[in-house]
Design an enzyme around this catalytic site. Sequence first.
Site, PDB file in Angstrom:
ATOM      1  N   GLY A 129       5.347  13.499  -4.383  1.00 36.13           N
ATOM      2  CA  GLY A 129       5.923  13.475  -5.735  1.00 36.13           C
ATOM      3  C   GLY A 129       6.164  14.880  -6.260  1.00 36.13           C
ATOM      4  O   GLY A 129       5.645  15.854  -5.718  1.00 36.13           O
ATOM      5  N   LYS A 196     -11.695  -3.134 -12.783  1.00 36.70           N
ATOM      6  CA  LYS A 196     -12.829  -4.026 -13.075  1.00 36.70           C
ATOM      7  C   LYS A 196     -13.623  -3.486 -14.278  1.00 36.70           C
ATOM      8  O   LYS A 196     -13.956  -4.215 -15.202  1.00 36.70           O
ATOM      9  CB  LYS A 196     -13.723  -4.112 -11.835  1.00 36.70           C
ATOM     10  CG  LYS A 196     -14.939  -4.980 -12.014  1.00 36.70           C
ATOM     11  CD  LYS A 196     -15.865  -4.863 -10.829  1.00 36.70           C
ATOM     12  CE  LYS A 196     -17.282  -5.230 -11.259  1.00 36.70           C
ATOM     13  NZ  LYS A 196     -18.275  -4.850 -10.282  1.00 36.70           N
ATOM     14  N   TYR A 236       0.264   2.862   7.704  1.00 38.34           N
ATOM     15  CA  TYR A 236       0.897   2.419   6.453  1.00 38.34           C
ATOM     16  C   TYR A 236       0.845   0.896   6.356  1.00 38.34           C
ATOM     17  O   TYR A 236       0.343   0.347   5.372  1.00 38.34           O
ATOM     18  CB  TYR A 236       2.342   2.918   6.441  1.00 38.34           C
ATOM     19  CG  TYR A 236       3.118   2.579   5.189  1.00 38.34           C
ATOM     20  CD1 TYR A 236       2.768   3.114   3.953  1.00 38.34           C
ATOM     21  CD2 TYR A 236       4.224   1.721   5.251  1.00 38.34           C
ATOM     22  CE1 TYR A 236       3.507   2.810   2.806  1.00 38.34           C
ATOM     23  CE2 TYR A 236       4.961   1.424   4.122  1.00 38.34           C
ATOM     24  CZ  TYR A 236       4.598   1.965   2.894  1.00 38.34           C
ATOM     25  OH  TYR A 236       5.332   1.673   1.763  1.00 38.34           O
TER      26      TYR A 236
HETATM   27  N1  LIG Z   1      10.649   3.403  -1.775  1.00 35.40           N
HETATM   28  C1  LIG Z   1      10.620   2.268  -1.113  1.00 35.40           C
HETATM   29  O1  LIG Z   1      11.632   1.852  -0.553  1.00 35.40           O
HETATM   30  C2  LIG Z   1       9.347   1.463  -1.068  1.00 35.40           C
HETATM   31  C3  LIG Z   1       9.356   0.282  -0.337  1.00 35.40           C
HETATM   32  C4  LIG Z   1       8.197  -0.454  -0.279  1.00 35.40           C
HETATM   33  C5  LIG Z   1       7.058  -0.057  -0.944  1.00 35.40           C
HETATM   34  N2  LIG Z   1       7.071   1.102  -1.646  1.00 35.40           N
HETATM   35  C6  LIG Z   1       5.813   1.508  -2.290  1.00 35.40           C
HETATM   36  O2  LIG Z   1       6.070   2.014  -3.594  1.00 35.40           O
HETATM   37  C7  LIG Z   1       5.201   3.094  -3.858  1.00 35.40           C
HETATM   38  C8  LIG Z   1       6.005   4.316  -4.262  1.00 35.40           C
HETATM   39  O3  LIG Z   1       6.908   4.643  -3.230  1.00 35.40           O
HETATM   40  P1  LIG Z   1       7.984   5.825  -3.389  1.00 35.40           P
HETATM   41  O4  LIG Z   1       9.167   5.464  -2.601  1.00 35.40           O
HETATM   42  O5  LIG Z   1       8.137   6.149  -4.814  1.00 35.40           O
HETATM   43  O6  LIG Z   1       7.233   6.987  -2.607  1.00 35.40           O
HETATM   44  P2  LIG Z   1       6.972   8.489  -3.079  1.00 35.40           P
HETATM   45  O7  LIG Z   1       6.434   9.170  -1.877  1.00 35.40           O
HETATM   46  O8  LIG Z   1       8.171   9.039  -3.729  1.00 35.40           O
HETATM   47  O9  LIG Z   1       5.852   8.296  -4.187  1.00 35.40           O
HETATM   48  C9  LIG Z   1       4.492   8.159  -3.884  1.00 35.40           C
HETATM   49  C10 LIG Z   1       3.705   8.996  -4.874  1.00 35.40           C
HETATM   50  O10 LIG Z   1       2.317   8.857  -4.622  1.00 35.40           O
HETATM   51  C11 LIG Z   1       1.735  10.147  -4.638  1.00 35.40           C
HETATM   52  N3  LIG Z   1       0.526  10.124  -3.807  1.00 35.40           N
HETATM   53  C12 LIG Z   1       0.449   9.985  -2.460  1.00 35.40           C
HETATM   54  N4  LIG Z   1      -0.833   9.998  -2.077  1.00 35.40           N
HETATM   55  C13 LIG Z   1      -1.591  10.157  -3.200  1.00 35.40           C
HETATM   56  C14 LIG Z   1      -2.972  10.270  -3.455  1.00 35.40           C
HETATM   57  N5  LIG Z   1      -3.870  10.207  -2.466  1.00 35.40           N
HETATM   58  N6  LIG Z   1      -3.383  10.430  -4.734  1.00 35.40           N
HETATM   59  C15 LIG Z   1      -2.494  10.495  -5.740  1.00 35.40           C
HETATM   60  N7  LIG Z   1      -1.167  10.410  -5.568  1.00 35.40           N
HETATM   61  C16 LIG Z   1      -0.719  10.233  -4.304  1.00 35.40           C
HETATM   62  C17 LIG Z   1       2.809  11.063  -4.106  1.00 35.40           C
HETATM   63  O11 LIG Z   1       2.607  12.421  -4.435  1.00 35.40           O
HETATM   64  C18 LIG Z   1       4.041  10.470  -4.764  1.00 35.40           C
HETATM   65  O12 LIG Z   1       4.252  11.004  -6.038  1.00 35.40           O
HETATM   66  C19 LIG Z   1       4.371   3.330  -2.607  1.00 35.40           C
HETATM   67  O13 LIG Z   1       3.115   2.712  -2.747  1.00 35.40           O
HETATM   68  C20 LIG Z   1       5.152   2.644  -1.518  1.00 35.40           C
HETATM   69  O14 LIG Z   1       4.326   2.159  -0.506  1.00 35.40           O
HETATM   70  C21 LIG Z   1       8.190   1.879  -1.718  1.00 35.40           C
END
Ligand SMILES: NC(=O)c1ccc[n+]([C@@H]2O[C@H](COP(=O)([O-])OP(=O)(O)OC[C@H]3O[C@@H](n4cnc5c(N)ncnc54)[C@H](O)[C@@H]3O)[C@@H](O)[C@H]2O)c1
Length: 352
Positions: A129, A196, A236
Amino acid sequence: MLSQALLRLASAVSRRRMKLLLGIALLAYVASIWGNLVNMSFLLNRSIQENGELKIESKIEEIVEPLREKIRDLEKSFTQKYPPVKFLSEKDRKRILVTGGAGFVGSHLTDKLMMDGHEVTVVDNFFTGRKRNVEHWIGHENFELINHDVVEPLYIEVDQIYHLASPASPPNYMYNPIKTLKTNTIGTLNVLGLAKRVGARLLLASTSEVYGDPEVHPQTEDYWGHVNPIGPRACYDEGKRVAETMCYAYMKQEGVEVRVARIFNTFGPRMHMNDGRVVSNFILQALQGEPLTVYGSGSQTRAFQYVSLIKAPRLLQPYHLVECSRDCALKGPSVTTRSYCFKGVRQKIHLK
Ligand SMILES: NC(=O)c1ccc[n+]([C@@H]2O[C@H](COP(=O)([O-])OP(=O)(O)OC[C@H]3O[C@@H](n4cnc5c(N)ncnc54)[C@H](O)[C@@H]3O)[C@@H](O)[C@H]2O)c1
């Protein structure tokens, strides 16, 4: 005789007068020179003083000017225009935590929640992020940004939690598989523990990857998937699967209200250009004037949805999902990579 004596007397008197006059004249001359000298030294002193003062003033000016500039910048930032925010009464306004809120999907969710008038706390470790994704809210009274890793416990008072923290694109989650597992397991446990403790409802951003390499198309909610637990993507896929399991364990055992959104491929502004998935790959290659790579026959299917939570239909919004009474998969129509993406990119980006 007498006249001679008188004459001598007169000349003696006039000589004395002359001397006196000369003396007075000399004194007046000396006095005038002295006066001039005094005047000159006074003027000299004044000019030295004025020069000194001028120098000091210009020095002060040099120091003060950048400070003035900073104050002007600060004033500007205080009068910063935020996107329009609804007013919500104390009763309707929720305190909402968005983990991973500085990421691609999380920042759009944050926009939606903020615009609807809620108080939003974004927690992010900025692995994938960026601050700039939410910088337009920084300083807003309803917004807070915390640099925190969800693998560590977090103590905060909230009414709802949107748990999105996890890298989502294959190059990012495969970069450090152990960390990806920790984020999805320990991180989810920590967030469930928080839910919780404070009695908050929690939404887990899960993924269509829980179906693994599915044998069924399109995947329905009752399909359990076809997953390789030791494959390169397992950190993942299995991480999200166990995160879902934990959510339901907390719901059954501890009464925590949970919602699970299985998000399918999402695209839109703020997505990572090095995401490694088909949409960003096509756009990047098209922008660079390179041939678009289609893997295999190009007949594989994917479901795509646009990220906007503001214009999307109600059911596709994780935001509304947390309010509704059941889980659901968040996906658009299933399409093949070649028929949808390829044509779409060709139309939007003028290829040479
Ligand atoms: N983008 C997609 O197409 C998609 C599809 C299915 C699921 N998702 C889910 O949606 C969520 C967001 O995805 P996205 O595409 O925005 O990804 P992204 O990588 O842009 O966002 C993920 C965010 O989580 C933060 N992060 C990662 N590990 C962390 C930690 N240990 N502590 C705190 N922050 C942490 C990252 O810095 C980032 O800001 C994720 O959980 C992903 O699995 C996304």
